[in-house]
Structure formats: C-alpha cells, structure tokens
Design a protein around this motif. Sequence first.
Motif, mmCIF file in Angstrom:
data_model
loop_
_atom_site.group_PDB
_atom_site.id
_atom_site.type_symbol
_atom_site.label_atom_id
_atom_site.label_comp_id
_atom_site.label_asym_id
_atom_site.label_seq_id
_atom_site.Cartn_x
_atom_site.Cartn_y
_atom_site.Cartn_z
ATOM 1 N N GLY A 177 0.814 -1.212 0.000
ATOM 2 C CA GLY A 177 0.000 0.000 0.000
ATOM 3 C C GLY A 177 0.844 1.256 0.000
ATOM 4 N N LYS A 178 0.178 2.389 0.159
ATOM 5 C CA LYS A 178 0.885 3.675 0.136
ATOM 6 C C LYS A 178 0.996 4.330 1.505
ATOM 7 C CE LYS A 178 -3.239 6.404 -1.066
ATOM 8 N NZ LYS A 178 -3.819 7.347 -2.047
ATOM 9 N N HIS A 179 0.302 3.779 2.493
ATOM 10 C CA HIS A 179 0.283 4.394 3.819
ATOM 11 C C HIS A 179 1.113 3.581 4.797
ATOM 12 C CE1 HIS A 179 -0.920 6.352 7.450
ATOM 13 N NE2 HIS A 179 -1.613 5.320 7.890
ATOM 14 N N ASP A 180 2.061 4.220 5.434
ATOM 15 C CA ASP A 180 2.885 3.564 6.450
ATOM 16 C C ASP A 180 2.161 3.614 7.788
ATOM 17 O OD1 ASP A 180 4.750 2.597 8.200
ATOM 18 O OD2 ASP A 180 6.169 4.256 7.953
ATOM 19 N N TYR A 181 1.371 2.571 8.082
ATOM 20 C CA TYR A 181 0.671 2.518 9.364
ATOM 21 C C TYR A 181 1.547 1.925 10.460
ATOM 22 C CZ TYR A 181 -0.241 -2.323 7.777
ATOM 23 O OH TYR A 181 -0.113 -3.606 7.309
ATOM 24 N N LEU A 182 2.751 1.486 10.108
ATOM 25 C CA LEU A 182 3.629 0.844 11.089
ATOM 26 C C LEU A 182 4.513 1.862 11.799
ATOM 27 C CD1 LEU A 182 4.393 -1.864 12.275
ATOM 28 C CD2 LEU A 182 5.985 -2.187 10.367
ATOM 29 N N GLY A 183 5.301 2.604 11.034
ATOM 30 C CA GLY A 183 6.094 3.678 11.615
ATOM 31 C C GLY A 183 7.271 3.214 12.447
ATOM 32 N N ALA A 184 7.873 4.163 13.192
ATOM 33 C CA ALA A 184 9.039 3.899 14.029
ATOM 34 C C ALA A 184 8.699 2.842 15.084
ATOM 35 C CB ALA A 184 9.486 5.200 14.700
ATOM 36 N N PRO A 185 9.659 2.014 15.442
ATOM 37 C CA PRO A 185 11.083 2.076 15.093
ATOM 38 C C PRO A 185 11.457 1.302 13.834
ATOM 39 C CG PRO A 185 10.758 0.372 16.719
ATOM 40 C CD PRO A 185 9.395 0.972 16.462
ATOM 41 N N TRP A 186 10.466 0.890 13.052
ATOM 42 C CA TRP A 186 10.744 0.066 11.884
ATOM 43 C C TRP A 186 11.160 0.910 10.689
ATOM 44 C CZ3 TRP A 186 11.041 -4.843 13.161
ATOM 45 C CH2 TRP A 186 10.319 -5.285 14.277
ATOM 46 N N ARG A 187 12.092 0.397 9.908
ATOM 47 C CA ARG A 187 12.464 0.997 8.629
ATOM 48 C C ARG A 187 11.506 0.435 7.588
ATOM 49 N NH1 ARG A 187 18.294 -0.345 7.290
ATOM 50 N NH2 ARG A 187 18.782 1.504 8.530
ATOM 51 N N VAL A 188 10.633 1.290 7.059
ATOM 52 C CA VAL A 188 9.524 0.830 6.221
ATOM 53 C C VAL A 188 9.645 1.370 4.805
ATOM 54 C CG1 VAL A 188 7.019 0.885 5.908
ATOM 55 C CG2 VAL A 188 7.977 0.651 8.209
ATOM 56 N N ARG A 189 9.390 0.493 3.838
ATOM 57 C CA ARG A 189 9.248 0.887 2.438
ATOM 58 C C ARG A 189 7.829 0.496 2.017
ATOM 59 N NH1 ARG A 189 12.800 0.794 -2.043
ATOM 60 N NH2 ARG A 189 14.365 1.581 -0.567
ATOM 61 N N ILE A 206 2.889 0.314 -3.439
ATOM 62 C CA ILE A 206 1.525 0.131 -3.943
ATOM 63 C C ILE A 206 1.477 -1.146 -4.770
ATOM 64 C CG2 ILE A 206 -0.270 1.104 -5.419
ATOM 65 C CD1 ILE A 206 0.790 3.883 -4.650
ATOM 66 N N LYS A 207 0.480 -1.978 -4.498
ATOM 67 C CA LYS A 207 0.351 -3.300 -5.116
ATOM 68 C C LYS A 207 1.573 -4.170 -4.855
ATOM 69 C CE LYS A 207 -2.945 -2.004 -8.742
ATOM 70 N NZ LYS A 207 -4.061 -2.672 -8.047
ATOM 71 N N GLY A 208 2.142 -3.989 -3.681
ATOM 72 C CA GLY A 208 3.280 -4.815 -3.295
ATOM 73 C C GLY A 208 2.931 -6.286 -3.224
ATOM 74 N N ASP A 209 1.642 -6.589 -2.974
ATOM 75 C CA ASP A 209 1.236 -7.991 -2.914
ATOM 76 C C ASP A 209 1.255 -8.654 -4.285
ATOM 77 O OD1 ASP A 209 -0.914 -6.541 -3.865
ATOM 78 O OD2 ASP A 209 -2.263 -7.083 -2.229
ATOM 79 N N GLN A 210 1.390 -7.868 -5.341
ATOM 80 C CA GLN A 210 1.552 -8.423 -6.684
ATOM 81 C C GLN A 210 2.995 -8.351 -7.178
ATOM 82 O OE1 GLN A 210 -1.299 -7.108 -9.695
ATOM 83 N NE2 GLN A 210 -2.736 -6.498 -8.080
ATOM 84 N N SER A 211 3.742 -7.355 -6.711
ATOM 85 C CA SER A 211 5.065 -7.114 -7.285
ATOM 86 C C SER A 211 6.236 -7.599 -6.436
ATOM 87 C CB SER A 211 5.240 -5.623 -7.568
ATOM 88 O OG SER A 211 5.153 -4.868 -6.366
ATOM 89 N N CYS A 212 6.033 -7.776 -5.120
ATOM 90 C CA CYS A 212 7.130 -8.160 -4.224
ATOM 91 C C CYS A 212 6.917 -9.574 -3.696
ATOM 92 C CB CYS A 212 7.218 -7.200 -3.041
ATOM 93 S SG CYS A 212 7.524 -5.492 -3.500
ATOM 94 N N VAL A 213 7.926 -10.405 -3.815
ATOM 95 C CA VAL A 213 7.797 -11.796 -3.402
ATOM 96 C C VAL A 213 7.398 -11.919 -1.934
ATOM 97 C CG1 VAL A 213 9.095 -13.928 -3.001
ATOM 98 C CG2 VAL A 213 9.380 -12.686 -5.142
ATOM 99 N N ALA A 214 8.078 -11.213 -1.045
ATOM 100 C CA ALA A 214 7.806 -11.361 0.386
ATOM 101 C C ALA A 214 6.405 -10.889 0.746
ATOM 102 C CB ALA A 214 8.846 -10.596 1.202
#
Length: 237
Positions: A121-133, A136-144
């Motif tokens: 997605g486009k919204h970082d709902y996790l935030g610090a202390p995590w390093r987040v990238r 959008i449509k990561g569930d289609q484009s990123c293996v993990a």
Amino acid sequence: MSPYEPPTHRVERSLRATTGARVVAGVDEVGRGAWAGPVTVCAAVTGLRRPPEGLTDSKLLTVPRREELAAELTGWVTAHALGHASSQEIDELGMTACLRLAAGRALAALPVRPDAVILDGKHDYLGAPWRVRTVIKGDQSCVAVAAASVLAKVQRDARMAELGAERPEYEPYAFGDNAGYPSPVHRAALEEHGPTHHHRVSWAYMDALAKWQHLKRPRIVPETAELEAAGQLGLDI
C-alpha cells in the motif's frame, strides 16, 4: 501458470543495496473491510530464492490454488508469523491503530528481527522504530509481500470458518463462506439475530440495523488520533 506478472525481489534487493538491510520482511493484512472477526497481518521473510510458481496477490487466486500455495509457502519461506487485532480492539482503537498493533505482533513473533519492512500500500501505518518501504500493489510485485498476502488470507479464512462452526448460533452469518465480509446472507443474519461477539459494533453498517441500535458502540478514539493512541498504548514494538 499464473496469468499475472510474477513478483520479484527488486525491492528487497534495493533495500539491501541502499540501507544494508540483510533481513527484509514483507507485510500484508487481511480483514480490514470485514464486518466481523479480527484484522490479521502476516510478516514473511523469504530471502532471495525463486518463489513458488504462480505466487501473486491472494485476491487474484482461486480458493483451492490459494490453499495449495499457502501449504507450499509454509515450508518455503525463511520465516513467517501472524498477528491479529480483535474486533473489540478495532472498536476501541480504530482500524489504523489496530493495523499497527497486529503488524507489530507479527513482526515481534518472527524468530529474527527484520532490518527493513516492505509494507503493501501507500500508507505507512507501522512507523518507528521500523524501517519501512511502502509499495503500492506490493502484494503483486514483491515476493515477500505476496507470500504474506497468501498466508494471511488462508489463515484468517480458516479461523473465520472455525468461528462459524464452533457454535450453532453463528451458522446464519455464514462466516465459513464470507469470512466476516459484507454479503446478502451476512446482512440478513444481522438484521434477524443482531451482531455477535465477533462483530465490529462501532462500524457504520450498524446504522442500518434499527432493531439492534442499542448495541452500537461509539468510537472511543477518533480516527485522526489513532496513530497517536497506538504510541500512547506502547504499541511501538
């Protein structure tokens, strides 16, 4: 063979090259739009190995193929863990804070702490202390993230089916078929029987249930304060 472009490790490789991250977790959620049941988040670490054939966003897969892939992924991923936020927590905190809560629980349950997180997605709902990238449509484009999508969906669907079978009075809601999401059968059961313990009774669908208005729960935490509330409650894991 999947008709969709297969996911890659491009983002994982980018994070390794630009941040030095060695352990990268893909994170995805399921259950955000449901009327009943938890919101479930999966964190999956896959390394850079070739993924199983046909891996993609869980929503693009048939139920049998999704379940087959989930079984294969369980043994293929380097590590994965699930986190949940209950319907009661959603009513009390709101969805954004509960996404953060469930994701924090999933990440904390991994056997190794990720150096970076790819969030669908486009919204970082996790935030610090995590390093987040965010992707959008990561569930289609990123293996993990695709792996997390499939594992989260299959696990939550199975849990909702269990809820629908564990007590006879839950059968009219057809949780085994709709997984707690809106459907004509689900709506009809709500109108006749009212919400169960597993329903999110602060949600707008309750406005149409005149017979059960006395059960609607007001939101305790305003939407605009959800992330602040998560921090105040110590949800930074």
